[in-house]
Scaffold this motif. Structure first.
Motif, PDB file in Angstrom:
ATOM      1  N   CYS A 234       1.044  -1.076  -0.009  1.00 23.50           N
ATOM      2  CA  CYS A 234       0.163   0.044  -0.039  1.00 23.50           C
ATOM      3  C   CYS A 234       0.913   1.131  -0.144  1.00 23.50           C
ATOM      4  CB  CYS A 234      -0.939  -0.080   1.098  1.00 23.50           C
ATOM      5  SG  CYS A 234      -2.029   1.554   1.242  1.00 23.50           S
ATOM      6  N   GLN A 235       0.402   1.963  -1.079  1.00 22.72           N
ATOM      7  CA  GLN A 235       1.709   3.238  -1.272  1.00 22.72           C
ATOM      8  C   GLN A 235       1.254   4.091  -0.019  1.00 22.72           C
ATOM      9  OE1 GLN A 235       1.227   4.336  -5.186  1.00 22.72           O
ATOM     10  NE2 GLN A 235       1.301   2.539  -5.983  1.00 22.72           N
ATOM     11  N   ILE A 236       0.183   4.434   0.204  1.00 23.70           N
ATOM     12  CA  ILE A 236      -0.254   5.380   1.313  1.00 23.70           C
ATOM     13  C   ILE A 236       0.319   4.843   2.688  1.00 23.70           C
ATOM     14  CG2 ILE A 236      -2.181   6.511   2.649  1.00 23.70           C
ATOM     15  CD1 ILE A 236      -2.346   7.555  -0.259  1.00 23.70           C
ATOM     16  N   GLY A 237       0.162   3.717   2.788  1.00 24.68           N
ATOM     17  CA  GLY A 237       0.560   2.967   4.158  1.00 24.68           C
ATOM     18  C   GLY A 237       2.078   2.947   4.363  1.00 24.68           C
ATOM     19  N   ALA A 238       2.736   2.724   3.029  1.00 28.64           N
ATOM     20  CA  ALA A 238       4.128   2.905   3.179  1.00 28.64           C
ATOM     21  C   ALA A 238       4.750   4.258   3.393  1.00 28.64           C
ATOM     22  CB  ALA A 238       4.724   2.270   1.923  1.00 28.64           C
ATOM     23  N   ALA A 239       4.135   5.231   2.852  1.00 26.23           N
ATOM     24  CA  ALA A 239       4.470   6.528   3.186  1.00 26.23           C
ATOM     25  C   ALA A 239       4.227   7.053   4.507  1.00 26.23           C
ATOM     26  CB  ALA A 239       3.470   7.632   2.134  1.00 26.23           C
ATOM     27  N   VAL A 240       3.096   6.759   5.337  1.00 23.52           N
ATOM     28  CA  VAL A 240       2.811   6.965   6.621  1.00 23.52           C
ATOM     29  C   VAL A 240       3.945   6.366   7.109  1.00 23.52           C
ATOM     30  CG1 VAL A 240       1.225   6.698   8.395  1.00 23.52           C
ATOM     31  CG2 VAL A 240       0.342   7.332   6.171  1.00 23.52           C
ATOM     32  N   MET A 241       4.176   5.129   6.982  1.00 30.76           N
ATOM     33  CA  MET A 241       5.380   4.153   7.928  1.00 30.76           C
ATOM     34  C   MET A 241       6.648   5.210   7.708  1.00 30.76           C
ATOM     35  SD  MET A 241       4.494   0.269   7.299  1.00 30.76           S
ATOM     36  CE  MET A 241       5.950  -0.275   8.480  1.00 30.76           C
TER      37      MET A 241
ATOM     38  N   SER B 248       6.987   8.292   7.141  1.00 27.75           N
ATOM     39  CA  SER B 248       6.782   9.762   7.829  1.00 27.75           C
ATOM     40  C   SER B 248       7.107   9.478   9.383  1.00 27.75           C
ATOM     41  CB  SER B 248       5.554  10.370   7.727  1.00 27.75           C
ATOM     42  OG  SER B 248       4.427   9.863   8.115  1.00 27.75           O
ATOM     43  N   LYS B 249       6.755   8.175   9.710  1.00 28.44           N
ATOM     44  CA  LYS B 249       6.870   7.797  11.266  1.00 28.44           C
ATOM     45  C   LYS B 249       8.353   7.261  11.536  1.00 28.44           C
ATOM     46  CE  LYS B 249       2.009   6.961  12.166  1.00 28.44           C
ATOM     47  NZ  LYS B 249       1.035   6.065  12.918  1.00 28.44           N
ATOM     48  N   GLY B 250       9.263   7.260  10.694  1.00 24.96           N
ATOM     49  CA  GLY B 250      10.639   6.947  10.967  1.00 24.96           C
ATOM     50  C   GLY B 250      10.834   5.705  10.685  1.00 24.96           C
ATOM     51  N   PHE B 251      10.323   4.812  10.047  1.00 25.12           N
ATOM     52  CA  PHE B 251      10.454   3.618   9.617  1.00 25.12           C
ATOM     53  C   PHE B 251      11.516   3.557   8.444  1.00 25.12           C
ATOM     54  CE2 PHE B 251       6.332   2.594  11.847  1.00 25.12           C
ATOM     55  CZ  PHE B 251       6.610   1.456  12.655  1.00 25.12           C
ATOM     56  N   LYS B 252      12.265   2.614   8.497  1.00 28.72           N
ATOM     57  CA  LYS B 252      13.501   2.454   7.533  1.00 28.72           C
ATOM     58  C   LYS B 252      12.718   1.653   6.219  1.00 28.72           C
ATOM     59  CE  LYS B 252      16.746   4.338   9.740  1.00 28.72           C
ATOM     60  NZ  LYS B 252      16.608   5.764   9.880  1.00 28.72           N
TER      61      LYS B 252
ATOM     62  N   ILE C 157       9.722  -1.365   6.030  1.00 36.63           N
ATOM     63  CA  ILE C 157       8.595  -0.826   5.520  1.00 36.63           C
ATOM     64  C   ILE C 157       8.201  -2.360   4.502  1.00 36.63           C
ATOM     65  CG2 ILE C 157       7.029   0.381   3.525  1.00 36.63           C
ATOM     66  CD1 ILE C 157       8.604   2.593   5.105  1.00 36.63           C
ATOM     67  N   VAL C 158       9.566  -2.673   3.547  1.00 43.09           N
ATOM     68  CA  VAL C 158       9.275  -3.741   2.930  1.00 43.09           C
ATOM     69  C   VAL C 158       8.758  -5.109   3.479  1.00 43.09           C
ATOM     70  CG1 VAL C 158      10.606  -5.141   1.188  1.00 43.09           C
ATOM     71  CG2 VAL C 158      10.824  -2.581   1.024  1.00 43.09           C
TER      72      VAL C 158
ATOM     73  N   GLY D 120       8.962 -12.283   5.205  1.00 49.36           N
ATOM     74  CA  GLY D 120      10.136 -13.056   4.792  1.00 49.36           C
ATOM     75  C   GLY D 120      10.973 -12.425   3.801  1.00 49.36           C
ATOM     76  N   ALA D 121      10.957 -11.289   3.332  1.00 50.61           N
ATOM     77  CA  ALA D 121      11.585 -10.679   2.257  1.00 50.61           C
ATOM     78  C   ALA D 121      12.943 -10.314   2.639  1.00 50.61           C
ATOM     79  CB  ALA D 121      10.893  -9.368   1.677  1.00 50.61           C
TER      80      ALA D 121
END
Length: 131
Positions: free
Chosen positions: A100-107, A109-113, A117-118, A124-125
């Motif tokens: 989810c592009q929006i979800g990834a962008a929010v993550m 913005s909250k400082g996730f690397k 996010i991936v 398992g990636a």
């Protein structure tokens, strides 16, 4: 997206260059693994055509373009038996690979690397530098 029948007839005439006459039906014929329509039959009183390209389907059914061809078609019939409204219920938009592009962008913005996010979306990636 919701269209009055006459509105969609005009849009299809403008976008495709074909006069379908009275629009009778939009029939998804084939879908890909992500649910996107890649073969759609447009049925009119004057002409019926099978559109066989996902991007062309999206362009023909919107003034700009639909976000995705992953939709179902609902038709509201009038008392005269003709379609009055075509409702395209979308199933999301994006690349259809599960992120989810929006979800990834929010993550982000909250400082996730990026790697976090991936891994959140693709369990398992493993990210590796290949060059």
């Amino acid at each position: 997206m919701e269209y009055r029948r006459e509105e969609l007839e005009d849009l299809l005439r403008t976008k495709s260059g074909y006069d379908f006459g009275i629009l009778k039906n939009l029939v998804p014929l084939q879908r890909g693994p992500s649910g996107r329509i890649y073969r759609l039959r447009i049925e009119g009183s004057k002409k019926s055509i099978i559109v066989g390209k996902e991007l062309e389907i999206r362009r023909w059914l919107s003034k700009s373009h639909l976000y995705s061809s992953a939709f179902i078609v609902n038709i509201e019939q009038g008392n005269d038996g003709l379609p009055q409204r075509f409702i395209l219920h979308g199933a999301g938009w994006g690349h259809g690979v599960g992120l989810c592009q929006i979800g990834a962008a929010v993550m982000a913005s909250k400082g996730f690397k990026a790697e976090e996010i991936v891994k959140h979306y693709f369990h398992g990636a493993e990210l590796r530098k290949l060059y």
